[in-house]
Design an enzyme around this catalytic site. Structure first.
Site, PDB file in Angstrom:
ATOM      1  N   ARG A  52      92.073  -8.245   9.925  1.00  0.00           N
ATOM      2  CA  ARG A  52      90.953  -8.023   9.019  1.00  0.00           C
ATOM      3  C   ARG A  52      90.531  -9.345   8.371  1.00  0.00           C
ATOM      4  O   ARG A  52      91.350 -10.054   7.797  1.00  0.00           O
ATOM      5  CB  ARG A  52      91.331  -7.036   7.908  1.00  0.00           C
ATOM      6  CG  ARG A  52      91.570  -5.615   8.382  1.00  0.00           C
ATOM      7  CD  ARG A  52      91.611  -4.654   7.198  1.00  0.00           C
ATOM      8  NE  ARG A  52      92.220  -3.384   7.586  1.00  0.00           N
ATOM      9  CZ  ARG A  52      93.455  -3.016   7.279  1.00  0.00           C
ATOM     10  NH1 ARG A  52      94.206  -3.808   6.537  1.00  0.00           N
ATOM     11  NH2 ARG A  52      93.924  -1.856   7.684  1.00  0.00           N
ATOM     12  N   HIS A  78      90.111  -9.811  17.094  1.00  0.00           N
ATOM     13  CA  HIS A  78      91.309  -9.550  17.881  1.00  0.00           C
ATOM     14  C   HIS A  78      91.710 -10.798  18.665  1.00  0.00           C
ATOM     15  O   HIS A  78      90.853 -11.568  19.106  1.00  0.00           O
ATOM     16  CB  HIS A  78      91.068  -8.399  18.861  1.00  0.00           C
ATOM     17  CG  HIS A  78      90.558  -7.153  18.226  1.00  0.00           C
ATOM     18  ND1 HIS A  78      91.250  -6.467  17.266  1.00  0.00           N
ATOM     19  CD2 HIS A  78      89.403  -6.466  18.415  1.00  0.00           C
ATOM     20  CE1 HIS A  78      90.548  -5.408  16.885  1.00  0.00           C
ATOM     21  NE2 HIS A  78      89.422  -5.391  17.573  1.00  0.00           N
ATOM     22  N   GLU A 105      87.268  -5.536  24.098  1.00  0.00           N
ATOM     23  CA  GLU A 105      86.806  -4.153  24.057  1.00  0.00           C
ATOM     24  C   GLU A 105      85.305  -4.074  24.297  1.00  0.00           C
ATOM     25  O   GLU A 105      84.619  -5.097  24.393  1.00  0.00           O
ATOM     26  CB  GLU A 105      87.140  -3.526  22.699  1.00  0.00           C
ATOM     27  CG  GLU A 105      86.465  -4.216  21.518  1.00  0.00           C
ATOM     28  CD  GLU A 105      87.022  -3.728  20.176  1.00  0.00           C
ATOM     29  OE1 GLU A 105      86.347  -2.895  19.555  1.00  0.00           O
ATOM     30  OE2 GLU A 105      88.088  -4.206  19.770  1.00  0.00           O
TER      31      GLU A 105
END
Length: 319
Positions: A193, A98, A116
């Site tokens: 990805r 990310h 996260e």
């Protein structure tokens, strides 16, 4: 003054790697047999939560954020900052990365990048995560990706229930098969990805990869984040601060009795992992909670009491 918790209805997402544990373990009514994500506390446009109780019942969380900033310590910013999910990984998630805030804004038009963290609710024996990589330089990373040397490149880490993993933006990562986690993250849906095991979608097409963007945002070489859990509380409420960083502070709470005067530092995002109990606000109504509930204790509630037997993941923005 608003003096009760704000309970939220979860939003569910079908995923190629999802399963049925969100139904089997939490009792949710899931839409498909491949439901991978429960967005328990979300104001993101891709799946905003709806308030399920009180005078704000029926409003979405993003609407409440816009209209009632006093419930959120008058925090500045156009967008609600955090997103809380439960993920059921029946099979491996794609290896992904990310971006940071500035890259997400400039390239994707998203308000936030994505840092996260994961609390492992449950996992099968021998379960693993991809966390980081072994490339020592950008050149080596690109060579290993272009030559499909995934086993050599990817760093795998064994996990067990109760483990906690902090994943700053730029970290190459993937949740492994047979794992259920609670994820606390910035409110972003930008994912690049890197590798997807050559899986195909329902129409037989290989899923899209984002190699160029992944290389631009990846942390190279990888460095583990440095943090140390901190214990506090008492026998009735044991509190473990799992991480405190620039975007959020996350705790594990273990309630085993009756506590009063639990302080609210700003506003609290609460997800019930197990058990049940009651939350009491002076001058307000008593609210019951149980496994699978997600709610916000607004900043207008300065302190509250709890009784019961339950485990939670609790977070708030670091402001």
């Amino acid at each position: 003054m608003y003096n009760e918790p704000i309970f939220l209805k979860p939003v569910f997402k079908d995923r190629i790697w999802g399963g049925t544990k969100l139904r089997d373990e939490f009792g949710y009514e899931i839409p498909t047999e491949t439901t991978g994500e429960c967005w328990g506390i979300s104001a993101h446009s891709h799946g905003p939560s709806e308030v399920g109780n009180g005078p704000l019942k029926g409003e979405t969380l993003n609407s409440v954020w816009d209209k009632h900033r006093e419930l959120f310590a008058d925090q500045q910013g156009e967008d609600f900052p955090l997103l809380v999910k439960i993920l059921d990984a029946k099979t491996d998630l794609s290896v992904q990365v990310h971006p940071n805030d500035s890259y997400a804004r400039e390239v994707e038009g998203e308000a936030f990048g994505k840092t996260e963290c994961w609390y492992v609710i449950d996992c099968e024996p021998g379960a693993e995560l991809v966390y980081g990589h072994h490339a020592g330089s950008m050149l080596q990373f690109e060579e290993m990706v272009n030559e499909n040397r995934w086993e050599e490149l990817l760093r795998k880490v064994a996990i067990k229930p109760g483990d906690f993993v902090y994943v700053p933006n730029g970290t190459i990562h993937a949740i492994g098969a047979g794992t259920m986690i609670l994820e606390t993250q910035q409110s972003s849906d930008v994912t690049y990805r890197v590798y997807d095991y050559d899986r195909r979608d329902d129409e037989g097409n290989l899923r899209e990869l984002h190699i160029e963007k992944s290389i631009e945002v990846a942390m190279i070489p990888h460095e583990d984040a440095d943090f140390e859990p901190v214990l506090s509380g008492n026998e009735d409420l044991r509190i473990k601060k799992l991480v405190q960083e620039s975007y959020f502070t996350v705790y594990h709470w273990n309630l085993a009795g009756n506590v009063s005067d639990v302080e609210n530092p700003s506003y609290l995002l609460v997800s019930v992992l197990d058990g049940e109990g009651e939350l009491n606000v002076e001058g307000g109504m008593t609210s019951t909670f149980r496994k699978g509930d997600h709610f916000i204790v607004p900043s207008t509630v300065k302190s509250f009491g709890m009784n019961g037997d339950a485990r939670f993941i609790v977070s708030h923005p670091t402001i």
